[in-house]
Motif scaffolding. Structure first.
Motif, PDB file in Angstrom:
ATOM      1  N   ALA A  39      22.713   6.935   9.187  1.00 40.29           N
ATOM      2  CA  ALA A  39      23.700   6.903   8.206  1.00 40.29           C
ATOM      3  C   ALA A  39      24.978   7.714   7.918  1.00 40.29           C
ATOM      4  N   PHE A  40      24.754   8.693   8.610  1.00 37.01           N
ATOM      5  CA  PHE A  40      25.503  10.024   8.543  1.00 37.01           C
ATOM      6  C   PHE A  40      26.545  10.098   9.305  1.00 37.01           C
ATOM      7  N   THR A  41      27.421   9.071   9.730  1.00 36.74           N
ATOM      8  CA  THR A  41      28.214   8.977  10.801  1.00 36.74           C
ATOM      9  C   THR A  41      29.381   8.463  10.154  1.00 36.74           C
ATOM     10  N   PRO A  42      30.795   8.655  10.898  1.00 40.29           N
ATOM     11  CA  PRO A  42      31.953   8.345  10.610  1.00 40.29           C
ATOM     12  C   PRO A  42      31.986   6.822  10.079  1.00 40.29           C
ATOM     13  N   GLU A  43      31.300   6.122  10.792  1.00 39.71           N
ATOM     14  CA  GLU A  43      31.105   4.542  10.353  1.00 39.71           C
ATOM     15  C   GLU A  43      30.647   4.407   9.153  1.00 39.71           C
ATOM     16  N   TRP A  44      29.891   5.343   8.572  1.00 39.05           N
ATOM     17  CA  TRP A  44      29.052   4.740   7.141  1.00 39.05           C
ATOM     18  C   TRP A  44      29.536   6.226   6.229  1.00 39.05           C
ATOM     19  N   LEU A  45      28.571   6.932   6.147  1.00 40.04           N
ATOM     20  CA  LEU A  45      28.450   8.087   4.900  1.00 40.04           C
ATOM     21  C   LEU A  45      29.040   9.521   5.273  1.00 40.04           C
ATOM     22  N   ALA A  46      29.197   9.902   6.550  1.00 41.54           N
ATOM     23  CA  ALA A  46      29.815  11.189   6.801  1.00 41.54           C
ATOM     24  C   ALA A  46      30.948  11.324   6.012  1.00 41.54           C
ATOM     25  N   ASP A  47      30.979  12.840   5.926  1.00 48.81           N
ATOM     26  CA  ASP A  47      32.396  13.323   5.146  1.00 48.81           C
ATOM     27  C   ASP A  47      33.564  12.566   5.995  1.00 48.81           C
ATOM     28  N   GLY A  48      34.336  11.996   5.100  1.00 47.02           N
ATOM     29  CA  GLY A  48      35.702  11.189   5.873  1.00 47.02           C
ATOM     30  C   GLY A  48      35.205   9.696   6.276  1.00 47.02           C
ATOM     31  N   GLY A  49      33.936   9.396   6.075  1.00 44.82           N
ATOM     32  CA  GLY A  49      33.571   8.276   6.975  1.00 44.82           C
ATOM     33  C   GLY A  49      34.018   6.901   6.011  1.00 44.82           C
ATOM     34  N   ARG A  50      33.742   5.725   6.581  1.00 45.41           N
ATOM     35  CA  ARG A  50      34.201   4.427   5.900  1.00 45.41           C
ATOM     36  C   ARG A  50      34.091   4.426   4.463  1.00 45.41           C
ATOM     37  N   ALA A  51      32.674   4.758   4.280  1.00 41.56           N
ATOM     38  CA  ALA A  51      32.260   4.559   2.785  1.00 41.56           C
ATOM     39  C   ALA A  51      31.958   5.992   2.047  1.00 41.56           C
ATOM     40  N   TYR A  52      32.638   6.949   2.459  1.00 34.58           N
ATOM     41  CA  TYR A  52      32.412   8.126   1.905  1.00 34.58           C
ATOM     42  C   TYR A  52      33.278   8.364   0.656  1.00 34.58           C
ATOM     43  N   ALA A  53      32.793   9.013  -0.439  1.00 34.83           N
ATOM     44  CA  ALA A  53      33.782   9.299  -1.441  1.00 34.83           C
ATOM     45  C   ALA A  53      33.483  10.667  -2.003  1.00 34.83           C
ATOM     46  N   GLU A  54      34.588  11.365  -2.487  1.00 31.00           N
ATOM     47  CA  GLU A  54      34.420  12.702  -2.821  1.00 31.00           C
ATOM     48  C   GLU A  54      33.720  12.740  -4.359  1.00 31.00           C
ATOM     49  N   LYS A  55      33.158  14.184  -4.542  1.00 29.11           N
ATOM     50  CA  LYS A  55      32.500  14.237  -5.914  1.00 29.11           C
ATOM     51  C   LYS A  55      33.115  15.711  -6.072  1.00 29.11           C
ATOM     52  N   HIS A  56      33.049  15.778  -7.558  1.00 32.98           N
ATOM     53  CA  HIS A  56      32.920  17.287  -7.942  1.00 32.98           C
ATOM     54  C   HIS A  56      32.242  18.284  -6.990  1.00 32.98           C
TER      55      HIS A  56
END
Length: 288
Positions: free
Chosen positions: A150-167
């Motif tokens: 799941a930790f790929t650009p396709e999903w949850l990796a930094d900058g991935g399609r489903a990534y969101a930043e946090k503090h």
């Protein structure tokens, strides 16, 4: 001595409770284990209460940081958990985890994935919700075969399609805050490229100049040639070299003690720390 300085419990995104973790560490033949949950010290009391004889606990946390848009993790050992400025920053990071997770779930749903907040909250339980919990939801739904996938650009990796930043902390601030709380800092898995973009070596040099104590070299996400390169960099910069499992229970394939830290390095870490001290086991309930 067998020393593992990077593990996680259900207080963040591991699957062992803190009590189970120390019992499992003892059963795995470890002499020293560090509990380094993400941005929290909430599991320390339970781990200490269950600590078996023959096992020493190093209290710590893994702090979420970001430098020039690149996420990185700072292992902080033996700091005073009550020091107000560092405690406030950890709280800010934790408070941002729920809205961030909900944003990521919304992005996944926009991508056609039928994941829900209720599902992720169930997986997280009492832990600080994070990407591994969302990744496990994707595994449950059959979207990916493993949490790591799941930790790929396709999903949850930094900058991935489903990534969101946090503090997240600036790592230079993290070093300053941990030092002020009497702790020791080690940059976690600095070259784990499979997780996404990593900071360049000149950034590690700048962190060393700012007081960084060490780098985690021996880690499952570092290939042998990467470990050799990082060991040379650490020598050039005067940084301590650690090795750890980054154990998350059943959520990852790594096992306790898969990589370990040299006893002399461990001794130097404890010598530098003034905020807290390693705690030897007093005979908590033994492992089954």
């Amino acid at each position: 001595m067998r020393i593992d300085l990077h593990t996680h419990s259900t207080a963040s995104d591991g699957t062992d409770t803190p009590a189970e973790l120390v019992r499992n560490a003892s059963a795995a033949g470890l002499d020293v284990v560090a509990l380094t949950d993400h941005d929290t010290t909430r599991g320390h009391a339970e781990a200490l209460g269950a600590l078996p004889s023959g096992l020493t606990l190093v209290t710590g946390a893994e702090l979420s940081c970001r430098l020039d848009g690149v996420g990185l993790h700072m292992l902080a050992y033996l700091f005073d958990p009550e020091e107000p400025e560092l405690a406030r920053e950890r709280e800010l990071v934790r408070d941002d985890r729920v809205p961030r997770a909900k944003t990521m779930i919304g992005k996944l749903r926009d991508l056609g994935v039928d994941v829900t907040w209720e599902q992720v909250a169930r997986i997280a339980g009492d832990g600080s919700v994070g990407r591994p919990h969302i990744a496990e939801a994707l595994v449950e739904l059959g979207v990916v075969p493993t949490v790591s996938d799941a930790f790929t650009p396709e999903w949850l990796a930094d900058g991935g399609r489903a990534y969101a930043e946090k503090h997240e902390l600036d790592p230079f601030d993290a070093i300053r805050l941990v030092k002020a709380a009497g702790g020791v800092t080690v940059l976690a898995h600095p070259a784990a490229v499979k997780r996404g973009q990593v900071v360049p070596e000149d950034a590690i040099a700048a962190l060393a100049a700012a007081g960084l104590d060490g780098v985690e070299v021996d880690h499952m996400d570092h290939a042998p040639e990467t470990r050799t390169r990082l060991r040379g960099l650490a020598a050039d910069l005067g940084l301590l070299v650690t090795g750890s499992s980054d154990y998350h229970g059943s959520r990852k394939t790594c096992v306790l003690g898969e990589f370990t830290t040299d006893p002399e390095i461990y001794g130097e870490i404890t010598r530098r720390a003034t905020g807290a001290f390693p705690v030897p086991g007093a005979g908590g309930r033994p492992a089954a």
